[in-house]
Write a protein that holds these residues in place. Structure first.
Motif, mmCIF file in Angstrom:
data_model
loop_
_atom_site.group_PDB
_atom_site.id
_atom_site.type_symbol
_atom_site.label_atom_id
_atom_site.label_comp_id
_atom_site.label_asym_id
_atom_site.label_seq_id
_atom_site.Cartn_x
_atom_site.Cartn_y
_atom_site.Cartn_z
ATOM 1 N N LEU A 199 21.020 -124.815 -21.106
ATOM 2 C CA LEU A 199 21.565 -124.200 -19.897
ATOM 3 C C LEU A 199 23.074 -124.372 -19.782
ATOM 4 N N THR A 200 23.614 -125.431 -20.351
ATOM 5 C CA THR A 200 25.053 -125.683 -20.260
ATOM 6 C C THR A 200 25.831 -125.087 -21.417
ATOM 7 N N GLY A 201 25.144 -124.421 -22.350
ATOM 8 C CA GLY A 201 25.831 -123.783 -23.456
ATOM 9 C C GLY A 201 26.244 -124.723 -24.573
ATOM 10 N N ARG A 202 25.719 -125.944 -24.547
ATOM 11 C CA ARG A 202 26.064 -126.887 -25.620
ATOM 12 C C ARG A 202 25.214 -126.665 -26.868
ATOM 13 N N LEU A 203 24.111 -125.915 -26.727
ATOM 14 C CA LEU A 203 23.211 -125.666 -27.848
ATOM 15 C C LEU A 203 23.622 -124.380 -28.561
ATOM 16 N N GLU A 204 23.935 -124.501 -29.842
ATOM 17 C CA GLU A 204 24.347 -123.358 -30.646
ATOM 18 C C GLU A 204 23.113 -122.701 -31.277
ATOM 19 N N GLY A 205 22.837 -121.469 -30.874
ATOM 20 C CA GLY A 205 21.744 -120.721 -31.477
ATOM 21 C C GLY A 205 22.248 -119.809 -32.588
ATOM 22 N N ARG A 206 21.374 -118.972 -33.106
ATOM 23 C CA ARG A 206 21.772 -118.045 -34.171
ATOM 24 C C ARG A 206 22.848 -117.080 -33.704
ATOM 25 N N ASN A 207 22.806 -116.726 -32.434
ATOM 26 C CA ASN A 207 23.788 -115.807 -31.871
ATOM 27 C C ASN A 207 24.820 -116.530 -31.010
ATOM 28 N N GLY A 208 24.954 -117.833 -31.230
ATOM 29 C CA GLY A 208 25.878 -118.611 -30.438
ATOM 30 C C GLY A 208 25.205 -119.170 -29.201
ATOM 31 N N PRO A 209 25.928 -119.903 -28.365
ATOM 32 C CA PRO A 209 25.335 -120.500 -27.159
ATOM 33 C C PRO A 209 25.036 -119.448 -26.101
ATOM 34 N N TRP A 210 24.014 -119.734 -25.279
ATOM 35 C CA TRP A 210 23.719 -118.863 -24.142
ATOM 36 C C TRP A 210 24.557 -119.329 -22.956
ATOM 37 N N LEU A 211 25.316 -118.421 -22.341
ATOM 38 C CA LEU A 211 26.260 -118.779 -21.290
ATOM 39 C C LEU A 211 25.931 -118.079 -19.965
ATOM 40 N N GLY A 212 24.669 -117.795 -19.758
ATOM 41 C CA GLY A 212 24.287 -117.042 -18.565
ATOM 42 C C GLY A 212 23.936 -117.872 -17.353
ATOM 43 N N CYS A 213 23.957 -119.204 -17.474
ATOM 44 C CA CYS A 213 23.556 -120.041 -16.345
ATOM 45 C C CYS A 213 24.693 -120.152 -15.334
ATOM 46 N N SER A 214 24.362 -120.029 -14.083
ATOM 47 C CA SER A 214 25.327 -120.135 -12.984
ATOM 48 C C SER A 214 24.561 -120.547 -11.735
ATOM 49 N N LEU A 215 25.270 -120.727 -10.654
ATOM 50 C CA LEU A 215 24.606 -121.080 -9.394
ATOM 51 C C LEU A 215 23.604 -120.006 -9.002
ATOM 52 N N LYS A 244 5.441 -131.026 -26.505
ATOM 53 C CA LYS A 244 6.117 -130.028 -27.309
ATOM 54 C C LYS A 244 6.854 -129.070 -26.408
ATOM 55 N N ASN A 245 8.121 -128.857 -26.694
ATOM 56 C CA ASN A 245 8.923 -127.962 -25.869
ATOM 57 C C ASN A 245 8.594 -126.516 -26.205
ATOM 58 N N THR A 246 7.984 -125.847 -25.260
ATOM 59 C CA THR A 246 7.606 -124.453 -25.478
ATOM 60 C C THR A 246 8.409 -123.536 -24.582
ATOM 61 N N ALA A 247 9.607 -123.977 -24.200
ATOM 62 C CA ALA A 247 10.416 -123.186 -23.285
ATOM 63 C C ALA A 247 10.795 -121.848 -23.903
ATOM 64 N N PRO A 248 10.487 -120.746 -23.204
ATOM 65 C CA PRO A 248 10.859 -119.432 -23.724
ATOM 66 C C PRO A 248 12.330 -119.169 -23.456
ATOM 67 N N PRO A 249 12.927 -118.188 -24.138
ATOM 68 C CA PRO A 249 14.305 -117.826 -23.842
ATOM 69 C C PRO A 249 14.404 -117.391 -22.392
ATOM 70 N N PRO A 250 15.519 -117.672 -21.718
ATOM 71 C CA PRO A 250 15.650 -117.306 -20.310
ATOM 72 C C PRO A 250 15.749 -115.802 -20.132
ATOM 73 N N VAL A 251 15.360 -115.360 -18.942
ATOM 74 C CA VAL A 251 15.511 -113.956 -18.606
ATOM 75 C C VAL A 251 16.924 -113.756 -18.121
ATOM 76 N N CYS A 252 17.696 -112.952 -18.803
ATOM 77 C CA CYS A 252 19.130 -112.783 -18.494
ATOM 78 C C CYS A 252 19.353 -111.491 -17.758
ATOM 79 N N ASP A 253 18.897 -111.411 -16.514
ATOM 80 C CA ASP A 253 19.184 -110.235 -15.712
ATOM 81 C C ASP A 253 20.449 -110.543 -14.936
ATOM 82 N N ASP A 254 21.551 -110.025 -15.416
ATOM 83 C CA ASP A 254 22.879 -110.414 -14.915
ATOM 84 C C ASP A 254 22.998 -110.137 -13.428
ATOM 85 N N ASP A 255 23.620 -111.089 -12.727
ATOM 86 C CA ASP A 255 23.922 -110.900 -11.309
ATOM 87 C C ASP A 255 25.266 -110.210 -11.168
ATOM 88 N N ASP A 256 25.434 -109.514 -10.060
ATOM 89 C CA ASP A 256 26.709 -108.873 -9.784
ATOM 90 C C ASP A 256 27.687 -109.834 -9.141
#
Length: 259
Positions: A199-215, A244-256
């Motif tokens: 959630l904090t973008g410290r984890l590097e995935g194949r496409n780079g870190p996910w940076l969609g987490c916000s308030l 076992k961590n089975t967390a799915p990728p987050p749903v990234c429906d961008d907020d305005d």
């Protein structure tokens, strides 16, 4: 002084002073107790209840945390006796507090003026029909949004800092109210988010870190529940707990309004 005044004083002091985590948590818990009680001059909390508020710690931890807050000049304490629990008082003067030299002097002057104002703001609080008081002194359900904003900024430093309350959308305020959490529960959720490498973008995935987490992302009902259930806890932590961590990728429906 208001709830946010106490928080601002405490957070400013922490910028240039060290304080154990247990003592910090005790202060936040005491603020919550005072707020729920309607801001009396003192509150009574026995050692057993305080230990539970701090997460079931030992009595020695409670005493050490209390002594550090007294030494730092944030509380006063009167030892109780049988039938009369310990009594705590919040210090309004903060005579022992020292602030970073870089902090705006105009803001500190504003805080000082708030301290010296008479009568203090909390005296004007009103009760609703059920007798409950809100953090803003109005009807139940009205939140002190600035207090929540400050908690988010302090405990989620890896995420975008929300803008001033005047720029918050009605949707964001509604989402925060819909979570039905006090400041302490909100702090714990923020800490859980900050511990998550994903959630904090410290984890590097194949496409780079996910940076969609916000308030705003955090306050969505489905995301809030997933965070609470540990879906985004670090994989290593989950494996250490035998799960076992089975967390799915987050749903990234961008907020305005990622403010």
């Amino acid at each position: 002084m208001t709830y946010i005044d106490y928080l601002n004083h405490f957070n400013l002091w922490l910028e240039s002073n060290a304080l154990e985590a247990s003592a910090q948590l005790m202060y936040f818990k005491l603020l919550n107790v005072f707020n729920r009680a309607g801001w009396p001059d003192t509150v009574q909390v026995d050692n057993r209840r305080m230990a539970l508020l701090l997460g079931g710690v030992a009595k020695t931890t409670v005493i050490r945390a209390r002594d550090r807050l007294i030494e730092a000049g944030f509380i006063r304490f009167c030892r109780g006796r049988r039938g009369s629990p310990n009594r705590y008082e919040l210090v309004k003067e903060f005579s022992n507090a020292t602030y970073p030299a870089t902090y705006p002097a105009t803001y500190l002057a504003t805080i000082s003026a708030t301290e010296n104002a008479t009568p203090i703001k909390t005296k004007n609080k009103t009760k609703n029909k059920k007798g409950h008081m809100s953090a803003e002194g109005g009807r139940e359900g009205v939140l002190d949004y600035e207090a929540y904003r400050q908690v988010f900024i302090q405990y989620c430093p890896s995420l975008p800092e929300p803008r001033e309350i005047g720029q918050w959308s009605a949707g964001r305020k509604s989402a925060l109210r819909a979570r039905h959490v006090d400041l302490e529960a909100f702090r714990e959720q923020c800490q859980r988010v900050e511990r998550s490498d994903f959630l904090t973008g410290r984890l590097e995935g194949r496409n780079g870190p996910w940076l969609g987490c916000s308030l705003d992302w955090m306050l969505k009902a489905e995301n809030w529940q997933k965070i609470s259930e540990g879906n985004y806890d670090n994989r290593r932590q989950a494996e250490n707990n035998g799960a076992k961590n089975t967390a799915p990728p987050p749903v990234c429906d961008d907020d305005d309004d990622y403010l």
